[in-house]
Every structure is written in structure tokens, then in C-alpha cells.
Design an enzyme around this catalytic site. Structure first.
Site, PDB file in Angstrom:
ATOM      1  N   THR A 190      12.100   7.673  -3.778  1.00 19.55           N
ATOM      2  CA  THR A 190      12.462   6.496  -3.003  1.00 19.55           C
ATOM      3  C   THR A 190      13.404   5.640  -3.826  1.00 19.55           C
ATOM      4  O   THR A 190      13.196   5.460  -5.027  1.00 19.55           O
ATOM      5  CB  THR A 190      11.210   5.690  -2.590  1.00 19.55           C
ATOM      6  N   GLU A 337       5.745   4.902  -0.143  1.00 19.45           N
ATOM      7  CA  GLU A 337       4.542   4.951  -0.962  1.00 19.45           C
ATOM      8  C   GLU A 337       3.258   5.052  -0.145  1.00 19.45           C
ATOM      9  O   GLU A 337       2.191   5.319  -0.701  1.00 19.45           O
ATOM     10  CB  GLU A 337       4.475   3.698  -1.846  1.00 19.45           C
ATOM     11  N   LYS A 447      16.214 -18.112   0.668  1.00 19.29           N
ATOM     12  CA  LYS A 447      15.579 -19.338   0.172  1.00 19.29           C
ATOM     13  C   LYS A 447      16.630 -20.441   0.176  1.00 19.29           C
ATOM     14  O   LYS A 447      17.431 -20.564  -0.747  1.00 19.29           O
ATOM     15  CB  LYS A 447      15.025 -19.102  -1.221  1.00 19.29           C
ATOM     16  N   TRP A 452      11.869 -21.063   3.145  1.00 21.60           N
ATOM     17  CA  TRP A 452      12.045 -19.631   3.310  1.00 21.60           C
ATOM     18  C   TRP A 452      12.498 -19.350   4.736  1.00 21.60           C
ATOM     19  O   TRP A 452      11.849 -19.783   5.698  1.00 21.60           O
ATOM     20  CB  TRP A 452      10.734 -18.890   3.055  1.00 21.60           C
TER      21      TRP A 452
END
Length: 550
Positions: A190, A337, A447, A452
Site C-alpha cells: 500500500t 490494512e 485546518k 477543521w
């Protein structure tokens, strides 16, 4: 650890190991007349022929010197022979390395050396690359040629032989052994934003449990019957990418008709959908957009096609366009994963009564965790946050099919599993109903001015403009605000819009309270094509670099 009572087994009790060979047991039982079809060359195999070919391939591999614990690499398009490798390689106790053929040559070399590949099965299209770098491959002992031609062309390097000739000469039976279900079965790599690709690996036990969970997930919701006895499955996710999300194992276990399209070309995918009567596929959003935008798709009725979208966020604009064309789209969530499945769309019993817009909003949500998945969100101090639909934090998970670390990368493995939970790197919220909504990647959150802002939220709103085909938003440094959002978009054929048009479009969402005014991008750049990664995701690292250089 808690003391529990254990009873001794009977003297002759069989301790059934969860091995990939067990998934093959039921394939012929349920298949009937179903076939496995190669869209690359038009060949069709009955399930009996497929199982025999798996046995023959096992004999070919052992004759080539492959032993338990060795690694066999595959560089191929999506074909029935790749499916044969999904079974034969791990079933003899070897490790299947599904090589990402879209990586740069130097990264392919790195992954093959890092995985310690012993034998390589390589398609004609990639023979020139391997011939060029074979002196850099430090552990490879031999090559087998894969071809779609009736007769294999001359290879530019020494090979053991071509796949079909070797299979034809091999014995049709192989006695697949029992061994520890925790043996590694597969590995692949990955890519991240920095450094070399990271190797993830999965055991037989993990893959079998993931297969069973995926099988139940795709049939347990009345309004999302993706895989049933009558289903026709065609992957549009590369088989090198998380085992095509694990669906080939499920489809084979169930004996379904399977269609493997070879190299992805929009016209070919549309043709195979129509001629083979495909009912279920899965892909990243950009591939679905590519198919819908193709010239051949304009005359096709896609009714009856169910498509699971993952890899990156499904926007409301794309979901709406797909539904209007008859495609039932759903969202799946996971990562390399995680094998990859963690959650999927969950439609309520009255879904058919909902309006188009209500359907869209449900289908783009990241969904409910699938069986056996324990999912939480945490703050930056590792504390669990409430599942109230408002709190946002990093998504962490536990489930029996998660990779236990990165291959030969102990420090990165410890970071992945800090405090005993796998850290996804995704920011999300979880509703009281257990529905997850991914807000952004931690690295992609903008940000700005101490707030956010989700790049995914902005992309979703921009995508609802009728002129916009696809949108990507990134944050760039800003002296006053820290960061500011910037967008790149592609347009629908023949459509026009400028920056002022996008800003005017966003004003309605500000007025409705969906976003704050500082979420409107500072710039909107119209491009012919949005950069993608090797697995078809939007490449935000490259977009940032290109915008910063403008």
C-alpha cells in the site's frame, strides 16, 4: 487473562484449520451451469475445469521449486488465471504477492525485493519491464509467462514456460496439505504520501473469516442483496488491490458466475455488463464515473446493476447520476490494512418508499460496521468519543481479519496498532444508530482559522452542481488562516461554469447551515482530468504539489 474451562478433545477429533482450500470445497456444489469467464480472451471455464486448473497450477508451482513459505508474485490484469493463483499459491503453503502493476518501475522492484519473491508469473504486457529490471530483482529464481494469445509470443527473457502449456502438461490432481491457519497467505503493498510502499499481509484464518463476513454482509439486508445464487459478478477493482476487496473468494465459495474483464477499458466493461448480464461489481468512484461518461454507455440501460463503491468517498452528485441511470450504488468502507471490509451502507426496510434525494443521502454514508467489527472514534489523546453523530475523531477498529503489522516494519506496525486498536487515519463520526460517516483523512482535513473543514464535504457539495463531473479539494498553506481550501474540477461534456458560478452554488449550502462561509474554496481550477493514484483514487498529494507550483 480470565481463566476458562477447556475440555480435552476426542482422541481422533479433527482440528479443522481455517484454510483457503476450505473455501474451494463448496464451489462445485452450488455452481450448476455457472461459468468463470475471461473477458480478455473470451474463454469460459466450468467450475469443474476451474478446480482442476487450480490443482494443475499447484503441480506446476511445486515442479518449479516453490516450497512452503516461498513467495510467488503475479503481474497480470484481472483474469481467471489470477483467480486460480488466489487459490493454488496459498493452498500449497506459499505466499501470494499481488504486485501493483501501476506503480513506478523502481517501486515495483522495491516491493518485489522487499517481499523476497521467489517465482514470478508475468503477463506479456509487463515482460519488457521485468526484462529491463531483472538484474535488480535479488531473490527471484524463475519466471512463468502469462499470455492472452493463442500461442505465447517470444519472451524477451528466459522463462520456465508459458502458463497454459505448463498447465496442460501438469497432473490434474494435487493433495493440498493441512497446516497452521495462521500461516501467511497473501501480501501486497500500500502506498502512502511519503516513503516506500508498505507491505501488508494476511493469514489463511483472516481471509476465511473475512470471506464469511463479506458473504453474510452482501445478503443480510433485504434491500441490498448483492450476492445470491443468481448473481453475476464482475470486479472493477484490480485483483492486486486487497484481493479485489476479497469478493472473488466469496463468489467462488458460492459458485457464482464470474466475469474477469482483463484490462479495464470503459467500452469493454460496458460490453461485458450487457452481454454477460452482470448484476454486481465494485470499484472506486473515478472508475464508475469513467464508465458512465463513456460513449458506449449512453445507449445502455444499467437497470439491475448493483455497484459497491469504496476506496474514496462516493459523492451525492455521482450517486444521483448512477441512480438515474438505473445503477443501485452503495458505499463500502475499509482500507488495505483491513482486508478491507469494515462497514457498508445499510438501507432501512422502507427504502423503496424514500425519495430520490433521501436515497442518495443514505447511500453515500459510510454505513454500519459489518458483523465481528468493533469500531470506535477517539480524540487526539486516545480517549473514546460518544456515538452521537456530532463528535468527530479518528476511527479505530478491532476485527479478526486486520493485518497484524507491516512486513518487516516494526516501528510502523507499532504505530498502526497503538494501544491495541488499529488506527485508520480517518476522521469520522458515529451516529447513535451505529452508522459511520467518514469526514476526511486526517492528512486531508483543511485546518483554516482554527476550524477543521472536511475536504470530502466540500467535494460533495461542489459535485451537486449540474455542470460538475468530479471535484477534488485540498488545503494549501495560507499566511493568515493557516490553510485554505482549493478545488480542482472536471466538467460534464459540453457544460460550462466558472469560479463565480461555483461560489454562487455554494451559497445555498451556507444559507441552509450545511457549511460555514470559510469552507468555500479560494480557487477553483477546471482541468481535463483529475490525477489518480495507482488504484484509481484521487491523488491529493499530486494535486497539492501541482496547485502549489501554479
Amino acid at each position: 487473562m480470565m481463566a476458562v474451562k477447556l475440555l480435552p478433545p476426542a482422541d481422533d477429533a479433527y482440528n479443522y484449520p481455517l484454510l483457503i482450500k476450505q473455501l474451494l470445497l463448496s464451489a462445485e456444489r452450488y455452481a450448476g451451469d455457472n461459468e468463470i469467464v475471461g473477458g480478455n480472451n473470451g474463454k469460459r471455464y466450468s467450475y469443474a475445469e476451474f478446480v482442476e486448473r487450480v490443482h494443475r497450477l499447484a503441480n506446476v508451482l511445486t515442479e518449479a521449486g516453490v516450497k512452503e513459505g516461498d513467495t510467488v508474485a503475479v503481474l497480470d490484469w484481472d483474469t481467471p488465471r489470477y483467480l486460480e493463483c488466489f487459490f493454488a499459491v496459498p493452498m500449497i503453503g506459499a505466499v501470494l504477492h499481488t504486485v501493483n502493476v501501476r506503480l513506478a518501475p523502481e517501486q515495483i522492484v522495491y516491493t518485489m525485493n522487499h517481499a523476497h519473491d521467489d517465482l514470478v508469473l508475468v503477463h506479456d504486457d509487463f515482460l519488457p519491464l521485468i526484462a529491463k529490471v531483472q538484474d535488480e530483482l535479488t531473490t527471484v529464481k524463475g519466471y512463468i509467462q502469462l499470455t492472452d494469445a493463442e500461442q505465447a509470443p517470444q519472451a524477451p527473457m528466459t522463462t520456465i514456460g508459458d502458463y497454459e502449456t505448463l498447465l496442460a502438461a501438469a497432473l490434474p490432481e494435487f493433495d493440498f496439505p493441512d497446516f497452521d491457519e495462521n500461516a501467511i497467505a497473501t501480501t501486497f503493498y500500500t502506498t502512502g504520501t511519503t516513503g516506500n510502499p508498505k507491505g501488508v499481509f494476511f493469514t489463511h484464518r483472516q481471509l476465511v473469516l473475512h470471506t464469511l463476513a463479506l458473504a453474510s454482509t452482501t445478503s443480510m439486508n433485504d434491500n441490498m442483496q448483492l450476492l445470491q445464487a443468481s448473481s453475476v459478478y464482475m470486479p472493477i477493482t484490480p485483483m492486486f488491490h486487497v484481493h479485489a476487496w476479497g469478493v472473488p473468494y466469496v463468489a467462488t465459495m458460492m459458485g457464482l458466475k464470474q466475469v474477469y474483464p482483463g484490462r479495464y477499458e470503459p467500452a469493454s466493461l460496458v460490453r461485458l455488463f450487457a452481454t454477460e448480464k452482470v448484476t454486481f461489481s465494485h470499484c472506486v468512484p473515478t472508475i464508475l464515473q469513467m464508465v458512465l461518461s463513456s460513449e458506449k454507455a449512453k445507449a445502455i440501460d444499467f437497470s439491475g446493476w448493483q455497484v459497491l463503491i469504496g476506496g474514496s468517498a462516493l459523492t451525492e452528485g455521482l450517486a444521483s447520476a448512477a441512480l438515474e441511470r438505473g445503477i443501485q450504488v452503495y458505499t463500502g468502507y475499509g482500507m488495505s490494512e483491513t482486508c478491507p471490509l469494515l462497514s457498508t451502507t445499510w438501507l432501512p426496510q422502507n427504502a423503496a418508499e424514500l425519495s430520490h434525494d433521501e436515497q442518495v443521502r443514505l447511500r453515500v454514508k459510510t454505513g454500519k460496521p459489518v458483523p465481528l467489527v468493533n469500531m470506535r472514534i477517539i480524540d487526539e489523546n486516545g480517549r473514546f468519543l460518544p456515538h452521537d453523530g456530532e463528535a468527530m475523531g479518528e476511527v479505530v477498529v478491532r476485527t479478526p481479519w486486520l493485518t497484524q503489522g507491516y512486513l518487516n516494519e516494526p516501528q510502523k506496525s507499532n504505530e498502526l496498532w497503538e494501544n491495541g486498536w488499529m488506527h485508520t487515519g480517518d476522521v469520522g463520526s458515529i451516529e447513535p444508530s451505529y452508522t459511520l460517516q467518514i469526514r476526511d483523512r486526517i492528512k486531508d482535513v483543511v485546518k483554516t482559522g482554527g476550524e477543521w473543514v472536511s475536504s470530502l464535504d466540500i467535494e460533495n457539495l461542489i459535485s451537486q452542481h449540474p455542470a460538475v463531473e468530479l471535484a477534488a479539494v485540498v488545503g494549501l498553506p495560507d499566511d493568515e488562516w493557516g490553510e485554505r481550501p482549493h478545488a480542482v474540477i472536471t466538467l460534464q461534456a459540453g457544460a460550462e461554469v466558472d469560479y463565480d458560478g461555483i461560489v454562487a452554488h455554494m451559497q445555498q449550502f451556507i444559507a441552509e447551515g450545511h457549511i460555514e462561509k470559510w469552507a468555500v474554496p479560494d480557487t477553483v481550477k477546471i482541468v481535463d482530468e483529475i490525477p489518480r493514484t495507482s488504484v484509481g483514487k484521487i491523488d491529493k498529494k499530486r494535486i497539492r504539489s501541482e496547485l502549489a507550483g501554479d
